[in-house]
Scaffold this active site. Structure first.
Site, PDB file in Angstrom:
ATOM      1  N   ASP A 192       0.847  -1.193   0.000  1.00  0.00           N
ATOM      2  CA  ASP A 192       0.000   0.000   0.000  1.00  0.00           C
ATOM      3  C   ASP A 192       0.894   1.258   0.000  1.00  0.00           C
ATOM      4  O   ASP A 192       1.842   1.343   0.794  1.00  0.00           O
ATOM      5  CB  ASP A 192      -0.852  -0.062   1.286  1.00  0.00           C
ATOM      6  CG  ASP A 192      -1.932   0.990   1.343  1.00  0.00           C
ATOM      7  OD1 ASP A 192      -2.426   1.398   0.277  1.00  0.00           O
ATOM      8  OD2 ASP A 192      -2.309   1.376   2.476  1.00  0.00           O
ATOM      9  N   HIS A 193       0.614   2.200  -0.861  1.00  0.00           N
ATOM     10  CA  HIS A 193       1.363   3.470  -0.919  1.00  0.00           C
ATOM     11  C   HIS A 193       2.880   3.284  -0.982  1.00  0.00           C
ATOM     12  O   HIS A 193       3.612   3.874  -0.167  1.00  0.00           O
ATOM     13  CB  HIS A 193       1.015   4.370   0.275  1.00  0.00           C
ATOM     14  CG  HIS A 193      -0.401   4.849   0.256  1.00  0.00           C
ATOM     15  ND1 HIS A 193      -0.855   5.818  -0.596  1.00  0.00           N
ATOM     16  CD2 HIS A 193      -1.486   4.465   0.974  1.00  0.00           C
ATOM     17  CE1 HIS A 193      -2.144   6.021  -0.406  1.00  0.00           C
ATOM     18  NE2 HIS A 193      -2.559   5.197   0.537  1.00  0.00           N
ATOM     19  N   ASP A 210       2.903   5.007  -5.466  1.00  0.00           N
ATOM     20  CA  ASP A 210       2.126   6.226  -5.207  1.00  0.00           C
ATOM     21  C   ASP A 210       2.910   7.449  -5.669  1.00  0.00           C
ATOM     22  O   ASP A 210       3.743   7.992  -4.933  1.00  0.00           O
ATOM     23  CB  ASP A 210       1.790   6.326  -3.713  1.00  0.00           C
ATOM     24  CG  ASP A 210       0.889   7.524  -3.421  1.00  0.00           C
ATOM     25  OD1 ASP A 210       0.658   8.336  -4.344  1.00  0.00           O
ATOM     26  OD2 ASP A 210       0.433   7.657  -2.276  1.00  0.00           O
ATOM     27  N   GLU A 232      -1.760   5.906  -8.400  1.00  0.00           N
ATOM     28  CA  GLU A 232      -2.746   6.871  -7.893  1.00  0.00           C
ATOM     29  C   GLU A 232      -2.641   8.181  -8.662  1.00  0.00           C
ATOM     30  O   GLU A 232      -1.550   8.683  -8.900  1.00  0.00           O
ATOM     31  CB  GLU A 232      -2.522   7.112  -6.391  1.00  0.00           C
ATOM     32  CG  GLU A 232      -3.485   8.149  -5.818  1.00  0.00           C
ATOM     33  CD  GLU A 232      -3.597   8.096  -4.291  1.00  0.00           C
ATOM     34  OE1 GLU A 232      -3.396   7.014  -3.714  1.00  0.00           O
ATOM     35  OE2 GLU A 232      -3.891   9.134  -3.687  1.00  0.00           O
ATOM     36  N   HIS A 264      -7.738   9.774   4.425  1.00  0.00           N
ATOM     37  CA  HIS A 264      -7.253   8.731   5.325  1.00  0.00           C
ATOM     38  C   HIS A 264      -7.561   9.098   6.782  1.00  0.00           C
ATOM     39  O   HIS A 264      -7.509  10.267   7.146  1.00  0.00           O
ATOM     40  CB  HIS A 264      -5.735   8.553   5.189  1.00  0.00           C
ATOM     41  CG  HIS A 264      -5.327   7.934   3.882  1.00  0.00           C
ATOM     42  ND1 HIS A 264      -4.560   8.596   2.965  1.00  0.00           N
ATOM     43  CD2 HIS A 264      -5.579   6.718   3.356  1.00  0.00           C
ATOM     44  CE1 HIS A 264      -4.351   7.808   1.917  1.00  0.00           C
ATOM     45  NE2 HIS A 264      -4.965   6.666   2.125  1.00  0.00           N
ATOM     46  N   SER A 323     -12.657   3.991   5.404  1.00  0.00           N
ATOM     47  CA  SER A 323     -13.191   3.872   6.769  1.00  0.00           C
ATOM     48  C   SER A 323     -14.051   5.084   7.066  1.00  0.00           C
ATOM     49  O   SER A 323     -13.648   6.221   6.778  1.00  0.00           O
ATOM     50  CB  SER A 323     -12.051   3.836   7.801  1.00  0.00           C
ATOM     51  OG  SER A 323     -11.316   2.658   7.686  1.00  0.00           O
ATOM     52  N   ASP A 333      -8.363   0.685   6.701  1.00  0.00           N
ATOM     53  CA  ASP A 333      -7.358   0.530   7.756  1.00  0.00           C
ATOM     54  C   ASP A 333      -7.929   1.014   9.089  1.00  0.00           C
ATOM     55  O   ASP A 333      -8.067   0.256  10.054  1.00  0.00           O
ATOM     56  CB  ASP A 333      -6.083   1.305   7.380  1.00  0.00           C
ATOM     57  CG  ASP A 333      -4.936   1.015   8.331  1.00  0.00           C
ATOM     58  OD1 ASP A 333      -5.140   0.276   9.311  1.00  0.00           O
ATOM     59  OD2 ASP A 333      -3.827   1.531   8.114  1.00  0.00           O
TER      60      ASP A 333
HETATM   61  P1  13P Z   1      -8.513   4.428   6.100  1.00  0.00           P
HETATM   62  O1  13P Z   1      -7.514   4.256   7.194  1.00  0.00           O
HETATM   63  O2  13P Z   1      -9.125   5.778   6.106  1.00  0.00           O
HETATM   64  O3  13P Z   1      -9.477   3.307   6.062  1.00  0.00           O
HETATM   65  O4  13P Z   1      -7.684   4.376   4.716  1.00  0.00           O
HETATM   66  C1  13P Z   1      -7.057   3.195   4.347  1.00  0.00           C
HETATM   67  C2  13P Z   1      -6.256   3.371   3.109  1.00  0.00           C
HETATM   68  O5  13P Z   1      -6.616   4.086   2.206  1.00  0.00           O
HETATM   69  C3  13P Z   1      -5.021   2.623   3.006  1.00  0.00           C
HETATM   70  O6  13P Z   1      -4.340   2.908   1.830  1.00  0.00           O
HETATM   71  O1  G3H Z   2      -3.012   4.873   3.841  1.00  0.00           O
HETATM   72  C1  G3H Z   2      -2.398   4.718   4.881  1.00  0.00           C
HETATM   73  C2  G3H Z   2      -2.622   3.503   5.685  1.00  0.00           C
HETATM   74  O2  G3H Z   2      -3.674   3.686   6.590  1.00  0.00           O
HETATM   75  C3  G3H Z   2      -1.353   3.072   6.357  1.00  0.00           C
HETATM   76  O3  G3H Z   2      -0.998   3.869   7.434  1.00  0.00           O
HETATM   77  O4  G3H Z   2       1.488   4.228   7.334  1.00  0.00           O
HETATM   78  O5  G3H Z   2       0.237   4.293   9.509  1.00  0.00           O
HETATM   79  O6  G3H Z   2       0.590   2.130   8.320  1.00  0.00           O
HETATM   80  P1  G3H Z   2       0.407   3.634   8.192  1.00  0.00           P
HETATM   81 ZN    ZN Z   3      -4.508   4.905   1.120  1.00  0.00          ZN
END
Ligand code: 13P
Ligand code: G3H
Ligand code: ZN
Length: 283
Positions: free
Chosen positions: A81-82, A103, A133, A179, A210, A231
């Site tokens: 992710d990212h 990203d 993205e 986020h 979320s 998340d």
């Molecule tokens: P949330 O934490 O807002 O659900 O976002 C999750 C997310 O986009 C992870 O890439």
């Molecule tokens: O998009 C972000 C995710 O919620 C991950 O967050 O870098 O705190 O693990 P994190």
């Molecule tokens: Zn994200």
């Protein structure tokens, strides 16, 4: 079974539903998500942020997911992710991730195309899927004005150029999510989503899901979102249950007993998301 992100998302794209992509950073979260997906007979994506990898380790996360996915009777993808650095992305590819996100959303269009294309060249050679993205998610505290919307939100024509130039497997777009925990109630730009989907015709990804009201999630899925990132809601489910155990049983000190309620609560939340996304019985 562990499969590529592309395999999961192409099925969702063709059959008009969304797959839950849940952030994990330890055994308990991964188990709760996979238990939920198995019970719902839903394909699922486990994703790790760069900071989750820093916390738990490449090999550790890869081993946990591989062992659990092999025992799970639904398709599972392990996704970065990212991803922002070449090192993390290559580290994931070398350690068995089946999908990565590059990203480049903070770059201008041409630079985003360039960094994304570079990753696609490497990932595709070894059969790993790529998400990119376009457009930037705002902060939860930002109150986006109409003129700011255009600066942050994904431009449909830029999306056409981006997909044509990169041939990316899936595209994360910005249509009003953020986020973390929302201060107010988010309002998604669903017309923009519809236009983008019509023009690019590939799996679309929604980050920051979320706390987005259920009716908007269901509508976004109907209009072509195929991967939905969650998340924060899992973090809240984990910590709320843990706080309750500490409150009700302050003498408890066995980590397994402390974490059982958290796992059950995360599983419940994940099952409700999977149902909302329309991926039950799609495995
Ligand atoms: P949330 O934490 O807002 O659900 O976002 C999750 C997310 O986009 C992870 O890439
Ligand atoms: O998009 C972000 C995710 O919620 C991950 O967050 O870098 O705190 O693990 P994190
Ligand atoms: Zn994200």
């Amino acid at each position: 079974m562990l499969v590529t992100g592309k395999e999961i998302l192409q099925h969702a794209h063709k059959n008009n539903y969304a797959v839950g992509a849940f952030n994990i950073s330890n055994l308990e979260i991964a188990k709760a998500v996979l238990d939920a997906a198995s019970e719902c007979k839903a394909p699922v994506i486990l994703q790790t942020s760069e900071s989750a990898i820093k916390y738990a380790g490449f090999q550790e996360l890869s081993a946990i997911v591989k062992v659990l996915a092999d025992k799970t009777p639904v398709p599972v993808a392990l996704h970065l992710d990212h991803g922002t650095t070449y090192e993390t992305i290559i580290g994931c590819i070398r350690n068995g991730w089946t999908s990565v996100m590059i990203d480049g959303s903070h770059h201008p269009l041409e630079e985003n195309i360039a960094v994304t294309s570079e990753i696609i060249k490497v990932a595709r050679a070894v059969g790993v899927s790529v998400e990119a993205e376009l457009g930037r998610l705002s902060g939860v505290e930002d109150n986006i004005s109409v003129s700011e919307k255009d600066a942050f939100y994904t431009d449909p024509q830029e999306a056409v150029t981006f997909v044509k130039e990169t041939d990316v497997d899936s595209l994360a777009i910005s249509i009003g999510t953020a986020h973390g925990k929302y201060k107010g109630i988010p309002k998604l730009d669903l017309d923009r989503l519809q236009e983008i989907k019509k023009l690019v015709n590939i799996p679309i990804v929604l980050h920051g899901a979320s706390g987005v009201p259920e009716d908007q999630i269901r509508e976004a899925t109907k209009l072509g979102v195929n991967k939905i990132n969650i998340d924060t809601d899992i973090r809240v489910a984990f910590s709320d249950a843990l706080k309750e155990v500490f409150q009700n049983k302050p003498e408890e000190y066995d980590p397994r007993k402390l974490l059982t309620a958290s796992m059950a609560n995360m599983k419940k939340v994940v099952m409700s998301k999977i149902e909302m996304f329309g991926s039950c019985n799609k495995a």
